[in-house]
Design an enzyme around this catalytic site. Structure first.
Site, short mmCIF file in Angstrom:
data_model
loop_
_atom_site.label_atom_id
_atom_site.label_comp_id
_atom_site.label_asym_id
_atom_site.label_seq_id
_atom_site.Cartn_x
_atom_site.Cartn_y
_atom_site.Cartn_z
NE ARG A 1 -3.79 -2.19 2.09
CZ ARG A 1 -4.69 -2.70 1.11
NH1 ARG A 1 -5.09 -1.76 0.23
NH2 ARG A 1 -5.35 -3.91 1.19
CG ASP A 2 1.59 5.49 -2.33
OD1 ASP A 2 2.08 5.57 -3.46
OD2 ASP A 2 1.93 6.23 -1.48
CB ILE A 3 3.68 5.72 2.70
CG1 ILE A 3 3.78 5.83 4.24
CG2 ILE A 3 4.09 7.16 1.95
CD1 ILE A 3 5.16 5.60 4.58
CG ASN B 1 4.00 8.78 -12.45
OD1 ASN B 1 2.94 8.97 -13.28
ND2 ASN B 1 3.67 8.67 -11.14
CG HIS C 1 6.69 3.09 -8.51
ND1 HIS C 1 7.97 3.55 -8.62
CD2 HIS C 1 5.95 4.09 -8.46
CE1 HIS C 1 7.92 4.65 -8.47
NE2 HIS C 1 6.52 5.28 -8.49
CG HIS D 1 1.24 5.04 -8.94
ND1 HIS D 1 1.40 5.45 -7.64
CD2 HIS D 1 2.34 5.34 -9.50
CE1 HIS D 1 2.36 6.12 -7.53
NE2 HIS D 1 3.00 6.14 -8.74
#
Ligand code: AMP
Length: 113
Positions: A28-30, A86, A99, A101
């Site tokens: 999970r993205d922080i 990105n 990565h 998303h």
């Protein structure tokens, strides 16, 4: 190598890991930008899309099968979700280990800004 995401792969920095395979992990993205915001990364260090080798095609494909499985597990597969990778500064890349998303759980506009 001083790479934040390599350290997560190595277990040296904690992360909320929701997916693991031989080639990739998802966590999970922080700083989540949606109810579901998971980052899928290869275990192998690749800095940017520009650094993906021809020999990495299956590896990069495995990031998408990971995204598919994560979306199903998160219950967002049918309603829809977005995958974004990105590349370099103008696109907003801030961590130089590729990565994907995986974002979902809310409506999203297009085009992105
Ligand atoms: P990008 O800007 O596309 O390079 O995305 C990097 C993402 O990594 C951002 O969404 C950050 O919130 C996220 N991030 C940075 N550090 C961590 C961390 N330690 N654990 C989870 N996500 C992180």
């Amino acid at each position: 190598m001083d790479c934040l995401f390599c350290k997560i792969v190595a277990g040296e920095i904690p992360a909320d890991i929701v997916y693991e395979s031989e080639t990739a992990i998802g966590f999970r993205d922080i700083n989540a930008q949606a109810p579901t915001h998971v980052l899928v990364i290869p275990r192998k260090h690749i800095a940017t899309i520009n650094d993906i080798g021809d020999e990495d095609q299956a590896l990069v494909g495995s990031l998408y099968t990971a995204a598919r499985d994560i979306a199903a597990a998160e219950g967002i597969a049918d309603e829809g979700y977005r995958t974004v990778m990105n590349c370099n500064e103008s696109a907003g890349q801030s961590v130089f280990h590729i990565h994907l998303h995986v974002l979902g759980g809310r409506p999203m506009g297009w085009p992105p800004f």
